[in-house]
Design a protein around this motif. Structure first.
Motif, mmCIF file in Angstrom:
data_model
loop_
_atom_site.group_PDB
_atom_site.id
_atom_site.type_symbol
_atom_site.label_atom_id
_atom_site.label_comp_id
_atom_site.label_asym_id
_atom_site.label_seq_id
_atom_site.Cartn_x
_atom_site.Cartn_y
_atom_site.Cartn_z
ATOM 1 N N HIS A 103 -4.021 1.193 -2.944
ATOM 2 C CA HIS A 103 -3.010 0.478 -3.714
ATOM 3 C C HIS A 103 -2.762 1.166 -5.040
ATOM 4 C CE1 HIS A 103 -3.069 -2.689 -0.776
ATOM 5 N NE2 HIS A 103 -4.383 -2.638 -0.800
ATOM 6 N N ARG A 104 -2.766 2.494 -5.014
ATOM 7 C CA ARG A 104 -2.507 3.270 -6.225
ATOM 8 C C ARG A 104 -1.104 3.852 -6.158
ATOM 9 N NH1 ARG A 104 -7.292 7.327 -6.768
ATOM 10 N NH2 ARG A 104 -6.790 7.649 -4.611
ATOM 11 N N THR A 105 -0.723 4.542 -7.191
ATOM 12 C CA THR A 105 0.616 5.130 -7.226
ATOM 13 C C THR A 105 0.677 6.366 -6.335
ATOM 14 O OG1 THR A 105 0.099 6.556 -9.091
ATOM 15 C CG2 THR A 105 0.939 4.349 -9.597
ATOM 16 N N PHE A 106 1.890 6.796 -6.053
ATOM 17 C CA PHE A 106 2.102 7.978 -5.220
ATOM 18 C C PHE A 106 1.472 9.215 -5.857
ATOM 19 C CE2 PHE A 106 4.857 11.717 -4.438
ATOM 20 C CZ PHE A 106 4.537 11.918 -3.108
ATOM 21 N N GLU A 107 1.622 9.356 -7.178
ATOM 22 C CA GLU A 107 1.086 10.530 -7.870
ATOM 23 C C GLU A 107 -0.434 10.590 -7.776
ATOM 24 O OE1 GLU A 107 3.479 8.566 -9.273
ATOM 25 O OE2 GLU A 107 5.073 10.024 -8.908
ATOM 26 N N GLN A 108 -1.088 9.417 -7.945
ATOM 27 C CA GLN A 108 -2.553 9.385 -7.849
ATOM 28 C C GLN A 108 -3.009 9.735 -6.440
ATOM 29 O OE1 GLN A 108 -2.988 5.354 -9.201
ATOM 30 N NE2 GLN A 108 -3.944 6.002 -11.129
ATOM 31 N N LEU A 157 -4.575 16.308 -2.457
ATOM 32 C CA LEU A 157 -4.678 17.741 -2.759
ATOM 33 C C LEU A 157 -6.118 18.132 -3.076
ATOM 34 C CD1 LEU A 157 -1.462 18.296 -4.898
ATOM 35 C CD2 LEU A 157 -1.937 19.242 -2.646
ATOM 36 N N ALA A 158 -6.821 17.269 -3.797
ATOM 37 C CA ALA A 158 -8.227 17.550 -4.118
ATOM 38 C C ALA A 158 -9.064 17.574 -2.845
ATOM 39 C CB ALA A 158 -8.755 16.506 -5.087
ATOM 40 N N ALA A 207 0.848 -1.200 0.000
ATOM 41 C CA ALA A 207 0.000 0.000 0.000
ATOM 42 C C ALA A 207 0.878 1.242 0.000
ATOM 43 C CB ALA A 207 -0.898 -0.001 1.226
ATOM 44 N N SER A 208 0.548 2.183 -0.862
ATOM 45 C CA SER A 208 1.273 3.450 -0.919
ATOM 46 C C SER A 208 0.383 4.517 -0.294
ATOM 47 C CB SER A 208 1.585 3.794 -2.374
ATOM 48 O OG SER A 208 2.047 5.104 -2.451
#
Length: 137
Positions: free
Chosen positions: A77-82, A88-89, A34-35
């Motif tokens: 379990h998504r990427t850091f950018e997502q 932020l949203a 998990a990220s």
């Protein structure tokens, strides 16, 4: 730079984002990692307008601590950018929800139909009263 509306922006250095990668304790998804992204934003140290700061500090939300720090956790379990974009949203939505002011309701004029209806009711009421007084001996 996080743009809240057309005249309020938050610089990137005021928003602290840390990435935590953790593996599950076991079970079926033992290979998944998990990220998690933890977003920290200090309200009083920010460059927000004073009105925004006051409203945010008075706003009741579990993500705002007593010290005036917003902590948003996005674990998936998504990427850091997502996860970063999601956090932020969520921060933007929280700030805009806190500073939202209700517009004053304009008093509406009575429509012609409602005025006519009221006048009809008044005249009928007066007519029945007059009739009742005549019936009595």
């Amino acid at each position: 730079m996080l743009r809240l509306n057309h005249h309020v922006e938050l610089p990137d250095h005021e928003i602290e984002i840390t990435q935590i990668r953790a593996q599950g304790a076991g079970g079926q998804n033992v290979n998944k990692v998990a990220s998690a992204v933890h977003l920290r934003f200090d309200i009083s140290a920010s460059s927000l307008p004073p009105f925004y700061k006051e409203r945010l500090l008075a706003f009741s939300d579990q993500r705002i601590t007593k010290e005036g720090v917003v902590v948003i956790k996005a674990q998936s379990h998504r990427t850091f950018e997502q996860n970063r974009e999601d956090a932020l949203a969520r921060l933007k939505a929280l700030i805009l929800e806190a500073v939202k002011t209700r517009k004053a309701r304009k008093p509406t004029k009575p429509t012609r139909a409602s005025q006519r209806k009221r006048m009809d009711r008044k005249t009928k009421k007066g007519q029945t009263k007059a009739l009742r007084s005549k019936v009595k001996p």
